[in-house]
Motif scaffolding. Sequence first.
Motif, PDB file in Angstrom:
ATOM      1  N   ARG A  29      27.701   6.487  12.216  1.00  0.00           N
ATOM      2  CA  ARG A  29      26.876   5.301  11.945  1.00  0.00           C
ATOM      3  C   ARG A  29      25.568   5.327  12.749  1.00  0.00           C
ATOM      4  NH1 ARG A  29      32.222   2.302  11.297  1.00  0.00           N
ATOM      5  NH2 ARG A  29      32.325   2.091   9.041  1.00  0.00           N
ATOM      6  N   LEU A  32      23.384   7.404  10.712  1.00  0.00           N
ATOM      7  CA  LEU A  32      23.004   6.727   9.465  1.00  0.00           C
ATOM      8  C   LEU A  32      21.986   5.613   9.710  1.00  0.00           C
ATOM      9  CD1 LEU A  32      26.386   6.638   7.507  1.00  0.00           C
ATOM     10  CD2 LEU A  32      24.351   8.001   6.997  1.00  0.00           C
ATOM     11  N   THR A  37      20.480   6.965   3.939  1.00  0.00           N
ATOM     12  CA  THR A  37      21.055   7.428   2.670  1.00  0.00           C
ATOM     13  C   THR A  37      21.548   8.865   2.755  1.00  0.00           C
ATOM     14  OG1 THR A  37      18.880   8.073   1.870  1.00  0.00           O
ATOM     15  CG2 THR A  37      19.659   5.863   1.279  1.00  0.00           C
ATOM     16  N   GLN A  42      27.609   9.600   4.862  1.00  0.00           N
ATOM     17  CA  GLN A  42      28.321   8.583   4.091  1.00  0.00           C
ATOM     18  C   GLN A  42      29.665   9.114   3.588  1.00  0.00           C
ATOM     19  OE1 GLN A  42      25.173   7.614   1.294  1.00  0.00           O
ATOM     20  NE2 GLN A  42      24.795   5.700   2.369  1.00  0.00           N
ATOM     21  N   SER A  62      33.095   2.547   0.468  1.00  0.00           N
ATOM     22  CA  SER A  62      32.055   3.457   0.951  1.00  0.00           C
ATOM     23  C   SER A  62      31.511   4.310  -0.189  1.00  0.00           C
ATOM     24  CB  SER A  62      32.609   4.353   2.065  1.00  0.00           C
ATOM     25  OG  SER A  62      32.933   3.586   3.199  1.00  0.00           O
ATOM     26  N   ILE A  66      27.615   4.465  -2.017  1.00  0.00           N
ATOM     27  CA  ILE A  66      26.871   5.678  -2.373  1.00  0.00           C
ATOM     28  C   ILE A  66      26.404   5.586  -3.824  1.00  0.00           C
ATOM     29  CG2 ILE A  66      27.091   8.166  -2.783  1.00  0.00           C
ATOM     30  CD1 ILE A  66      29.047   8.233  -0.366  1.00  0.00           C
TER      31      ILE A  66
END
Length: 178
Positions: A29, A32, A37, A42, A62, A66
Motif C-alpha cells: 500500500r 500504491l 494504478t 494491486q 480488489s 482493478i
Amino acid sequence: VEYGARAAYSQAMAARKLGESFAALGRIREQLEKFPTDIEGQLMIAEIQAENLHDLPSAALSIERICNQPEHTERNIAMSLNMLADWYLKLHQDRDMARETLQRIIERYPDSEMSNLAAQRIGSLASAEHLQTAHDRKKFTVVEGVKNIGLIDPKFYQAPADPDATKVAEELVTHLKE
C-alpha cells in the motif's frame, strides 16, 4: 514521482514469505500511494487476501477495483478476472462463481482473444464432484512390505491390473460432450 520510476515490492514479498501478511499489505500500500494504478501491487494485494488471509470476498473486491480503473489494459483486466476464477475453484470449489467471473471477460471483450480463451475455460471447467474429490484427497495407509523381497520367487508377484480402456474412453467422451 520521477520519470521512469516504478514500484518496488521486494520488502513486501520478503514479509509475505515470512508469513507476515499484514506487514506485506502495508508495504504494498505504501508503494500504491506513489503508483496508484500499478497492476503488480494491486494483484499482490488480492493474492495475499485470497491465498494467505483466506478472505476471498476482499480479494474479489480488489479485483473489482482493478476492473474499474480505466488505465488498465484489456489483457490485465482479463488476467485479473482469470486469477479470481482460479481462486473460486481452488479455494472454494465454486464452479458457478468461476463461470460467472469468466463470463464477465466474454461480455466485456466480445470477439477477442481473451473472450475466446475464457469461453474455452468455461467449457473445460471441472465438475463439482471432481473439484471436491481433488480437494478431499484420499488418505492411504502404508503397510510394511515384504522383507527380503529379493529372495522371493518372482512368480508369486501379481502384476497390477490395467485400467479398463473402454471405461476410460467412455468417461472422456462424456466429458467432451459436456
